[in-house]
Design an enzyme around this catalytic site. Sequence first.
Site, PDB file in Angstrom:
ATOM      1  CD  GLU A 207     -28.272-111.494 -62.584  1.00  0.00           C
ATOM      2  OE1 GLU A 207     -28.937-111.951 -61.644  1.00  0.00           O
ATOM      3  OE2 GLU A 207     -28.227-110.270 -62.840  1.00  0.00           O
TER       4      GLU A 207
ATOM      5  CB  CYS B 244     -23.538-103.618 -78.166  1.00  0.00           C
ATOM      6  SG  CYS B 244     -22.296-102.479 -78.822  1.00  0.00           S
TER       7      CYS B 244
ATOM      8  CB  CYS C 129     -20.733-100.555 -81.392  1.00  0.00           C
ATOM      9  SG  CYS C 129     -19.869-102.143 -81.302  1.00  0.00           S
TER      10      CYS C 129
ATOM     11  CD  GLU D 100     -26.998-113.292 -57.985  1.00  0.00           C
ATOM     12  OE1 GLU D 100     -27.970-112.502 -57.910  1.00  0.00           O
ATOM     13  OE2 GLU D 100     -25.968-113.062 -58.656  1.00  0.00           O
TER      14      GLU D 100
ATOM     15  CD1 TRP E 222     -30.043-102.848 -57.007  1.00  0.00           C
ATOM     16  CD2 TRP E 222     -29.753-101.843 -58.981  1.00  0.00           C
ATOM     17  NE1 TRP E 222     -29.311-103.696 -57.788  1.00  0.00           N
ATOM     18  CE2 TRP E 222     -29.109-103.114 -59.005  1.00  0.00           C
ATOM     19  CE3 TRP E 222     -29.700-101.050 -60.113  1.00  0.00           C
ATOM     20  CZ2 TRP E 222     -28.407-103.564 -60.133  1.00  0.00           C
ATOM     21  CZ3 TRP E 222     -29.012-101.513 -61.241  1.00  0.00           C
ATOM     22  CH2 TRP E 222     -28.369-102.748 -61.239  1.00  0.00           C
TER      23      TRP E 222
END
Length: 659
Positions: free
Chosen positions: A144, A153, A155, A305, A313
């Site tokens: 995924e 990100c 950075c 899936e 969760w």
Amino acid sequence: MNYYFGVDYYPEHWPQDRWETDAALMEELGIRVVRMGEFSWAKMEPREGEFHFEWLDQAIQVLAAHGIQTVLGTPTAAPPAWMVRQDPDILPMDSHGLRREFGGRHHDCQSNHHYRQHVRRLVTAMAARFGHHPHVVGWQVDNELGNSHGDLCYCPHCEAAFRRWLQQKYGSIEELNRAWGTAFWSQEYSDFHQIISPKVTPNGHNPSHLLDWKRFCSDLVADFMRFQVHILRQYCDPKQFITHNCMGFADKVSYFELGKDLDFLSHDQYPGGYFAQPPHQPNQRLAAELDFIRGCKGKNFWIMEQQAGITGWECMGRNPAPGQLGLWTAQSVAHGADTVVYFRWRSCLSGTEQYWHGILPHSGKPGRTYRELKEVIAGLRPVLEEVQDITTPVQVGIVYSYDQNYAMQIQPHNPKLTYLGQVMKYYTALYRANVPVDFLSDQEDFSKYPLLIAPLQYLTNPALEQKYRAYVEQGGHLVLTMRTGVKDETNLCLPHTLPGGLADVLGIEVPEYDCLWETTLPVQWGTKLCRGEQWCDLIVPTTARALAVAAGEWYAQTPVITQNRFGKGQAWYVGTEPDEELMELLMGELLRGANISSLGDTPQGVELAFRKGREQDYLFVLNHTEIQQQISLNETWADREISLPPYGFAVVKSADHQE
């Protein structure tokens, strides 16, 4: 390949003496393939350069003895703790400049060269070990991609990669300044090194900067996947396929681009996801995401899936009612899945996903889910054998653009106006009319679709305008909507009257518009009074005829929806977001105009979907409601009267191929 049904299996979660029991139960269920390994980096490489694949090899052999083949996942979505402590700068940074820490998954910066060295070492070792294994039939790269990276990100490694990307695209800083319009707010750059990733500012960002950043992030994810694919292609048997499990309309990375390097795309389908509000996905959204994944590569796909129980969760979704798991499986097959792999085999006892339930519960004892899926698998296997690898032709196309989506996210105009929302408005109307749909990018061939719908063509360029023009001139039926032709490809507003270069094709001009913030607009279509939402273009026809007009506000009687003949075809312009009734009237007009027929009429909540087979065609009749439904089909089908229980489905053969 002949797999059809599989399951996601995690042998590392269970004692080795349980593996044989699991494999025997899988064989009895009808499972013929498993996916394994996509999160087990620490078990494969507990210390740098020390590989332990024996357990994985043993698991593959146990499964193979029961006729079950293996797809291996590269576990690069879960860098182990030793690696993070050794190279902490592989951790991603968010838009506030804060590092995200170890403890979940996807805690990686995909442009970081240290991380890529670790990835190269592991994927090379995996490919060398299993690239010619007789029972490893394919690979899933990462897991995924884009998941959890929405605000990542930013950075220094990503900034440097972004600058290189910009320099390659624009060539000079002068051209970038022009394309971004940096004269505004004194944002001119004299050097590429002055450009940073768009972290949080005291107020807004330059829209052009943001659009290129989103494009760069998509390209970075695609490059990260391609980096692994090249290693696998180098070391593996060409008979082993390579795929990736996508997430429907998730927008971090373009799946059109991702699919170019893969043998086929896969998709993760969770109709009862706890993450949805309410905790389930609307039926049309589920169908749309399946059609979208099929469209991204123009071919059938796998479900890697498929929901097999309660999702969860910290919180959980609803327990699927009897029949729903089978219904959802049939829906996936109906829209182009050639193999369905259930997530997961058994509910795990530890970790974040303890409550993401599998086919087997925590106890490991087969129950209702196992029995239901055993029946579903046995019933659908012969159908899948017949339709395998056959692409079903479709007459209606919806143009989907990641760039248009990105641009509308940056400046949505109205807080409730979204690109995906517009796309789903049109898809939902077609879904309810039981008219099959393809999704395609604006780079694909338009000519095979008698009806083409292109919502919110906000960004434009001469080549795209010419492509739409030629489509209509040659006999196509084109639908364009509000905010067409507003900006160029760099996200700068164009100095023309809307809709710009397509004004003659549409037979209109749009000199003004109105943002319907916290209000709606009454719209008159013949004798029907409907409503427009979110936005309204104030249309001035030149050669077009009005189909609907504003019935309120100071611009009452101004056309809102128009139709124009151009060349051999027709073009419609929809200047607002139609409510349900207005959309139904509009869709009826479009289908009649393009001579598109429906698969049939059904009660609300009952879906019809079609797949071609080798010897016969198949109609899937899917009851998404909790009540018994009676459906009458036309003479095309062998069975004309269908009775379905709550959450039931039927697969009907074509009448001219009766056995």
